[in-house]
Design a protein around this motif. Structure first.
Motif, PDB file in Angstrom:
ATOM      1  N   GLY A   1       0.835  -1.211   0.000  1.00  0.00           N
ATOM      2  CA  GLY A   1       0.000   0.000   0.000  1.00  0.00           C
ATOM      3  C   GLY A   1       0.861   1.249   0.000  1.00  0.00           C
ATOM      4  N   ILE A   2       0.726   2.048   1.067  1.00  0.00           N
ATOM      5  CA  ILE A   2       1.516   3.285   1.164  1.00  0.00           C
ATOM      6  C   ILE A   2       2.966   3.022   1.603  1.00  0.00           C
ATOM      7  N   GLY A   3       3.284   1.737   1.860  1.00  0.00           N
ATOM      8  CA  GLY A   3       4.615   1.380   2.387  1.00  0.00           C
ATOM      9  C   GLY A   3       5.772   1.962   1.597  1.00  0.00           C
TER      10      GLY A   3
ATOM     11  N   GLU B   1       5.962   4.520  -0.267  1.00  0.00           N
ATOM     12  CA  GLU B   1       6.042   5.987  -0.152  1.00  0.00           C
ATOM     13  C   GLU B   1       6.604   6.405   1.210  1.00  0.00           C
ATOM     14  N   VAL B   2       6.099   5.763   2.294  1.00  0.00           N
ATOM     15  CA  VAL B   2       6.560   6.185   3.625  1.00  0.00           C
ATOM     16  C   VAL B   2       7.989   5.725   3.908  1.00  0.00           C
ATOM     17  N   THR B   3       8.333   4.522   3.444  1.00  0.00           N
ATOM     18  CA  THR B   3       9.725   4.085   3.681  1.00  0.00           C
ATOM     19  C   THR B   3      10.676   4.834   2.753  1.00  0.00           C
TER      20      THR B   3
ATOM     21  N   LEU C   1       2.579  -4.034   6.293  1.00  0.00           N
ATOM     22  CA  LEU C   1       2.266  -5.193   5.452  1.00  0.00           C
ATOM     23  C   LEU C   1       0.785  -5.508   5.564  1.00  0.00           C
ATOM     24  N   GLU C   2       0.189  -5.728   4.415  1.00  0.00           N
ATOM     25  CA  GLU C   2      -1.244  -6.022   4.347  1.00  0.00           C
ATOM     26  C   GLU C   2      -1.505  -7.447   4.847  1.00  0.00           C
ATOM     27  N   THR C   3      -2.626  -7.626   5.552  1.00  0.00           N
ATOM     28  CA  THR C   3      -3.004  -8.981   5.976  1.00  0.00           C
ATOM     29  C   THR C   3      -4.404  -9.268   5.465  1.00  0.00           C
ATOM     30  N   PRO C   4      -4.588 -10.407   4.784  1.00  0.00           N
ATOM     31  CA  PRO C   4      -5.944 -10.740   4.364  1.00  0.00           C
ATOM     32  C   PRO C   4      -6.838 -10.829   5.604  1.00  0.00           C
TER      33      PRO C   4
ATOM     34  N   LEU D   1       6.850 -12.039  11.487  1.00  0.00           N
ATOM     35  CA  LEU D   1       8.182 -11.441  11.687  1.00  0.00           C
ATOM     36  C   LEU D   1       8.454 -11.197  13.173  1.00  0.00           C
ATOM     37  N   ARG D   2       7.443 -10.661  13.880  1.00  0.00           N
ATOM     38  CA  ARG D   2       7.642 -10.371  15.310  1.00  0.00           C
ATOM     39  C   ARG D   2       7.937 -11.661  16.068  1.00  0.00           C
ATOM     40  N   LYS D   3       7.231 -12.729  15.692  1.00  0.00           N
ATOM     41  CA  LYS D   3       7.404 -13.984  16.417  1.00  0.00           C
ATOM     42  C   LYS D   3       8.709 -14.685  16.033  1.00  0.00           C
TER      43      LYS D   3
ATOM     44  N   LEU E   1      -2.931   8.284  12.950  1.00  0.00           N
ATOM     45  CA  LEU E   1      -1.955   7.214  12.727  1.00  0.00           C
ATOM     46  C   LEU E   1      -0.719   7.694  11.968  1.00  0.00           C
ATOM     47  N   GLY E   2      -0.851   8.775  11.239  1.00  0.00           N
ATOM     48  CA  GLY E   2       0.304   9.306  10.497  1.00  0.00           C
ATOM     49  C   GLY E   2       1.428   9.766  11.408  1.00  0.00           C
ATOM     50  N   PHE E   3       1.161   9.869  12.737  1.00  0.00           N
ATOM     51  CA  PHE E   3       2.162  10.421  13.664  1.00  0.00           C
ATOM     52  C   PHE E   3       2.692   9.429  14.695  1.00  0.00           C
TER      53      PHE E   3
ATOM     54  N   VAL F   1       2.872   2.432  13.743  1.00  0.00           N
ATOM     55  CA  VAL F   1       1.669   1.751  14.267  1.00  0.00           C
ATOM     56  C   VAL F   1       0.705   1.456  13.111  1.00  0.00           C
ATOM     57  N   HIS F   2       0.669   2.348  12.121  1.00  0.00           N
ATOM     58  CA  HIS F   2      -0.356   2.237  11.085  1.00  0.00           C
ATOM     59  C   HIS F   2      -0.123   1.082  10.107  1.00  0.00           C
ATOM     60  N   GLY F   3      -1.177   0.819   9.330  1.00  0.00           N
ATOM     61  CA  GLY F   3      -1.112  -0.227   8.319  1.00  0.00           C
ATOM     62  C   GLY F   3      -0.877   0.345   6.927  1.00  0.00           C
ATOM     63  N   SER F   4      -1.282  -0.413   5.926  1.00  0.00           N
ATOM     64  CA  SER F   4      -0.909  -0.095   4.547  1.00  0.00           C
ATOM     65  C   SER F   4      -1.853   0.904   3.872  1.00  0.00           C
ATOM     66  N   ALA F   5      -2.901   1.349   4.599  1.00  0.00           N
ATOM     67  CA  ALA F   5      -3.861   2.357   4.111  1.00  0.00           C
ATOM     68  C   ALA F   5      -4.064   2.263   2.597  1.00  0.00           C
ATOM     69  N   PRO F   6      -4.562   1.133   2.097  1.00  0.00           N
ATOM     70  CA  PRO F   6      -4.541   0.889   0.642  1.00  0.00           C
ATOM     71  C   PRO F   6      -5.255   1.952  -0.180  1.00  0.00           C
ATOM     72  N   LYS F   7      -6.268   2.615   0.417  1.00  0.00           N
ATOM     73  CA  LYS F   7      -7.000   3.563  -0.444  1.00  0.00           C
ATOM     74  C   LYS F   7      -6.165   4.795  -0.787  1.00  0.00           C
ATOM     75  N   TYR F   8      -5.061   5.015  -0.063  1.00  0.00           N
ATOM     76  CA  TYR F   8      -4.204   6.165  -0.385  1.00  0.00           C
ATOM     77  C   TYR F   8      -2.925   5.771  -1.133  1.00  0.00           C
ATOM     78  N   ALA F   9      -2.775   4.479  -1.417  1.00  0.00           N
ATOM     79  CA  ALA F   9      -1.518   4.005  -2.014  1.00  0.00           C
ATOM     80  C   ALA F   9      -1.252   4.691  -3.354  1.00  0.00           C
TER      81      ALA F   9
ATOM     82  N   LYS G   1       0.143  11.349  -1.045  1.00  0.00           N
ATOM     83  CA  LYS G   1      -0.634  12.216  -0.163  1.00  0.00           C
ATOM     84  C   LYS G   1      -0.408  11.943   1.311  1.00  0.00           C
ATOM     85  N   ILE G   2       0.075  10.756   1.625  1.00  0.00           N
ATOM     86  CA  ILE G   2       0.042  10.344   3.021  1.00  0.00           C
ATOM     87  C   ILE G   2       1.209  10.940   3.819  1.00  0.00           C
ATOM     88  N   ASN G   3       1.080  10.778   5.121  1.00  0.00           N
ATOM     89  CA  ASN G   3       2.028  11.372   6.051  1.00  0.00           C
ATOM     90  C   ASN G   3       3.149  10.365   6.360  1.00  0.00           C
ATOM     91  N   PRO G   4       4.382  10.702   6.044  1.00  0.00           N
ATOM     92  CA  PRO G   4       5.474   9.746   6.323  1.00  0.00           C
ATOM     93  C   PRO G   4       6.016   9.840   7.753  1.00  0.00           C
TER      94      PRO G   4
HETATM   95  P1  NAD Z   1      -4.449   1.515   8.374  1.00  0.00           P
HETATM   96  O1  NAD Z   1      -3.603   1.892   9.535  1.00  0.00           O
HETATM   97  O2  NAD Z   1      -3.731   1.021   7.170  1.00  0.00           O
HETATM   98  O3  NAD Z   1      -5.295   2.781   7.904  1.00  0.00           O
HETATM   99  C1  NAD Z   1      -6.417   3.293   8.600  1.00  0.00           C
HETATM  100  C2  NAD Z   1      -6.597   4.756   8.217  1.00  0.00           C
HETATM  101  O4  NAD Z   1      -5.618   5.536   8.929  1.00  0.00           O
HETATM  102  C3  NAD Z   1      -6.327   5.084   6.755  1.00  0.00           C
HETATM  103  O5  NAD Z   1      -7.450   4.888   5.962  1.00  0.00           O
HETATM  104  C4  NAD Z   1      -5.919   6.529   6.830  1.00  0.00           C
HETATM  105  O6  NAD Z   1      -7.073   7.347   6.948  1.00  0.00           O
HETATM  106  C5  NAD Z   1      -5.152   6.610   8.135  1.00  0.00           C
HETATM  107  N1  NAD Z   1      -3.694   6.471   7.953  1.00  0.00           N
HETATM  108  C6  NAD Z   1      -2.942   5.370   8.219  1.00  0.00           C
HETATM  109  N2  NAD Z   1      -1.665   5.644   7.964  1.00  0.00           N
HETATM  110  C7  NAD Z   1      -1.587   6.911   7.523  1.00  0.00           C
HETATM  111  C8  NAD Z   1      -0.530   7.760   7.095  1.00  0.00           C
HETATM  112  N3  NAD Z   1       0.745   7.364   7.103  1.00  0.00           N
HETATM  113  N4  NAD Z   1      -0.835   9.015   6.703  1.00  0.00           N
HETATM  114  C9  NAD Z   1      -2.091   9.443   6.719  1.00  0.00           C
HETATM  115  N5  NAD Z   1      -3.146   8.709   7.119  1.00  0.00           N
HETATM  116  C10 NAD Z   1      -2.897   7.452   7.520  1.00  0.00           C
HETATM  117  O7  NAD Z   1      -5.513   0.448   8.900  1.00  0.00           O
HETATM  118  P2  NAD Z   1      -6.465  -0.553   8.099  1.00  0.00           P
HETATM  119  O8  NAD Z   1      -7.092   0.168   6.942  1.00  0.00           O
HETATM  120  O9  NAD Z   1      -7.293  -1.167   9.128  1.00  0.00           O
HETATM  121  O10 NAD Z   1      -5.495  -1.678   7.544  1.00  0.00           O
HETATM  122  C11 NAD Z   1      -5.030  -1.760   6.198  1.00  0.00           C
HETATM  123  C12 NAD Z   1      -4.082  -2.942   6.083  1.00  0.00           C
HETATM  124  O11 NAD Z   1      -2.914  -2.736   6.872  1.00  0.00           O
HETATM  125  C13 NAD Z   1      -4.684  -4.269   6.547  1.00  0.00           C
HETATM  126  O12 NAD Z   1      -4.314  -5.282   5.637  1.00  0.00           O
HETATM  127  C14 NAD Z   1      -4.043  -4.499   7.899  1.00  0.00           C
HETATM  128  O13 NAD Z   1      -3.956  -5.865   8.218  1.00  0.00           O
HETATM  129  C15 NAD Z   1      -2.680  -3.884   7.677  1.00  0.00           C
HETATM  130  N6  NAD Z   1      -2.013  -3.436   8.912  1.00  0.00           N
HETATM  131  C16 NAD Z   1      -0.677  -3.610   8.966  1.00  0.00           C
HETATM  132  C17 NAD Z   1       0.027  -3.151  10.070  1.00  0.00           C
HETATM  133  C18 NAD Z   1       1.511  -3.338  10.095  1.00  0.00           C
HETATM  134  O14 NAD Z   1       2.122  -3.563   9.055  1.00  0.00           O
HETATM  135  N7  NAD Z   1       2.162  -3.254  11.249  1.00  0.00           N
HETATM  136  C19 NAD Z   1      -0.643  -2.495  11.113  1.00  0.00           C
HETATM  137  C20 NAD Z   1      -2.014  -2.302  11.013  1.00  0.00           C
HETATM  138  C21 NAD Z   1      -2.692  -2.766   9.901  1.00  0.00           C
END
Ligand code: NAD
Length: 482
Positions: A14-16, A18-20, A73-76, A88-90, A246-248, A264-272, A276-279
């Motif tokens: 997703g946004i990985g 861009e942020v990395t 990393l995205e998780t189904p 990875l953590r384990k 989560l961007g912070f 803490v955040h995930g891959s936020a696929p809709k912004y990939a 636009k996203i916050n690194p």
């Molecule tokens: P998410 O954290 O990816 O995103 C939730 C919302 O938070 C986004 O829609 C966006 O509005 C905001 N957001 C997150 N990161 C941002 C950023 N850097 N800048 C700006 N806004 C940001 O959570 P989700 O949508 O529930 O999960 C998406 C995928 O990510 C899932 O597959 C989930 O399993 C995975 N995930 C991975 C991790 C990890 O890699 N450690 C952690 C959480 C979720």
């Protein structure tokens, strides 16, 4: 000349990238010498058919380098493969997940000016996230919540040591020990014991639901919060919202031998791919990594430049101020680099010290008991016929195996004998509690005999022994059981 560090970089889904990518560019611009080993994990790897989501080359790279910076990393969801994050953590036993939540000047939130500055220390490898799940019947699913004494000891000691390393004065332990007395209770009891050794730090237990409430009501109350895996997962997303989202919110997965830094955040696929996203969250994870490898000056340069960008120049990505007036990820990145050398007058750098990682003694790793006995068993069976008939039948069968049926429960509520006259909804998964007829220790041959007697009439799923350690029952009663 400064040392070259070799670090594994997992760009993520997703946004990985861009942020990395932004984080790498900013870290490289400080002049710190890093040889980044780019490795894969997550969605692309699942697609290639590798069910762990983590290829051997990635495992080898982290094993060699001991340190990784990782994008999300995205998780189904709800089906399919395990989370590659959890794997990875384990795999690398990064049992502690350190997640700082600190207010940034210039990032307006309903909590601005309250000096939110707390750290969640989340247990990272146990609890429900061990991922041990079984369908008991076609209708009932089960997930094992595994909590170990040594796991609690390590994470609690890490929280106190972390508090010391940052000069923090208070550690809360957030659990649900009031309901889950064995599992969450173990965390609470261990916390209360270990806290006695850290007389320089205040220690307080808090029920996790109240912790969530107090975090929103009075976040300035908190300094360090140590908690079990799932509680920590939820509280840290909540915590990120106190400082702008989560961007912070950065994080570090740490263990005895390996450290993996990730937001803490995930891959936020809709912004990939939209730039636009916050690194910031991954960047600050990178800053934690720089301090971990002893590059304190570069860490401070980046942190100050970031705070100046937000607090003085008022340059923000879309998550802070919407589309109008925000800048792209790449512009934000370049702005931080351009601000190297500037300092924010109100941003105090902490006196960071390396964390004294806990080393458990043998007696802390494994508790021994003087006496142990087995009072009986819980036999879980699938059943659809009438309860009274089942109760009578199992009572008779138990008699032939030197046992007696004490009660039957369904979803934790005693339903046979039904002394309370209530009518809870029944699933097809019943727990049948058999105890010794005469109070003697129940032995394995009686258990096997009972199972073989029950088997022709009922499918059975699993057996739990009713252990008693040093005279203390190691099992819970059903609701309504006397
Ligand atoms: P998410 O954290 O990816 O995103 C939730 C919302 O938070 C986004 O829609 C966006 O509005 C905001 N957001 C997150 N990161 C941002 C950023 N850097 N800048 C700006 N806004 C940001 O959570 P989700 O949508 O529930 O999960 C998406 C995928 O990510 C899932 O597959 C989930 O399993 C995975 N995930 C991975 C991790 C990890 O890699 N450690 C952690 C959480 C979720």
């Amino acid at each position: 000349m400064s040392k070259t560090h070799t670090i594994t970089l997992i760009q993520g889904d997703g946004i990985g990238p861009e942020v990395t990518g932004a984080t790498r560019k900013i870290i490289d611009a400080t002049g710190v010498k890093i040889n980044w080993e780019i490795c894969e994990a997550g969605a692309q790897v699942f697609k290639k058919g590798l069910s762990t989501g983590v290829p051997q080359e990635t495992v080898d790279s982290i094993t060699r380098n001991k340190i990784a910076l990782k994008g999300p990393l995205e998780t189904p969801v709800g089906h399919g493969e395990k989370s590659a994050n959890v794997t990875l953590r384990k795999m690398f036993e990064t049992y502690g997940n350190i997640r700082p939540i600190r207010e940034f000047p210039g990032v307006a939130t309903p909590f601005s000016g309250r000096d939110v500055d707390l750290v969640i220390v989340r247990e990272n490898v146990e609890d429900l996230y061990a991922g041990i799940e079984h369908m008991q019947t076609p209708n009932v699913a089960q997930c094992l919540k595994l909590i170990s004494r040594s796991g609690c000891e390590k994470i609690i000691r890490l929280a106190f040591e972390f508090a010391r390393s940052e000069g923090r004065k208070m550690v809360h332990c957030a659990t649900k020990a009031n309901i889950m007395k064995a599992t969450e209770g173990l965390m609470k009891r261990t916390f209360e014991e270990v806290a006695k050794e850290y007389t320089d730090i205040q220690a307080q237990h808090i029920i996790v639901d109240n912790c969530a409430h107090q975090l929103v009501k009075m976040p300035e109350l908190f300094d360090v919060i140590v908690t079990t895996n799932m509680n920590g997962d939820i509280l840290s997303d909540l915590g990120s919202a106190l400082i702008g989202g989560l961007g912070f919110a950065p994080g570090a997965n740490v263990g005895d031998h390996f450290s993996i830094f990730e937001a803490v955040h995930g891959s936020a696929p809709k912004y990939a791919g939209q730039n636009k996203i916050n690194p910031t969250a991954v960047l600050l994870s990178g800053v934690m990594m720089l301090r971990h490898i002893g590059e304190f000056e570069a860490a401070e340069t980046i942190e100050q430049a970031l705070v100046v960008t937000l607090g003085i120049d008022k340059v923000y990505t879309r998550d802070v101020m919407g589309d109008a007036g925000s800048v792209s990820t790449t512009t934000f990145t370049d702005k931080i680099i351009a601000n190297f050398g500037r300092k924010h007058p109100e941003w105090q750098e902490r006196a960071y010290q390396p964390i004294n990682m806990p080393q458990l003694t043998n007696s802390q790793k494994s508790i021994s008991v003087k006496t142990r006995s087995v009072n009986g068993i819980d036999l879980f069976i699938e059943a659809h016929n009438d309860l009274d008939g089942m109760g009578r039948k199992l009572t008779n069968l138990a008699g032939s195996a030197n046992l007696k049926l004490k009660m039957i429960s369904n979803r934790g509520v005693q339903v046979y004998p039904n002394d309370h006259g209530t009518e809870p909804d029944l699933t097809d998964c019943f727990r049948c509690r058999f105890v010794s007829k005469d109070g003697a220790d129940v032995n394995d041959s009686d258990i096997m005999k009972l199972v073989s007697l029950v088997n022709p009439d009922y499918r059975w799923m699993h057996i739990e022994k009713l252990n008693v350690f040093d005279g203390v029952a190691g099992y819970s009663k059903a609701h309504g059981e006397d």
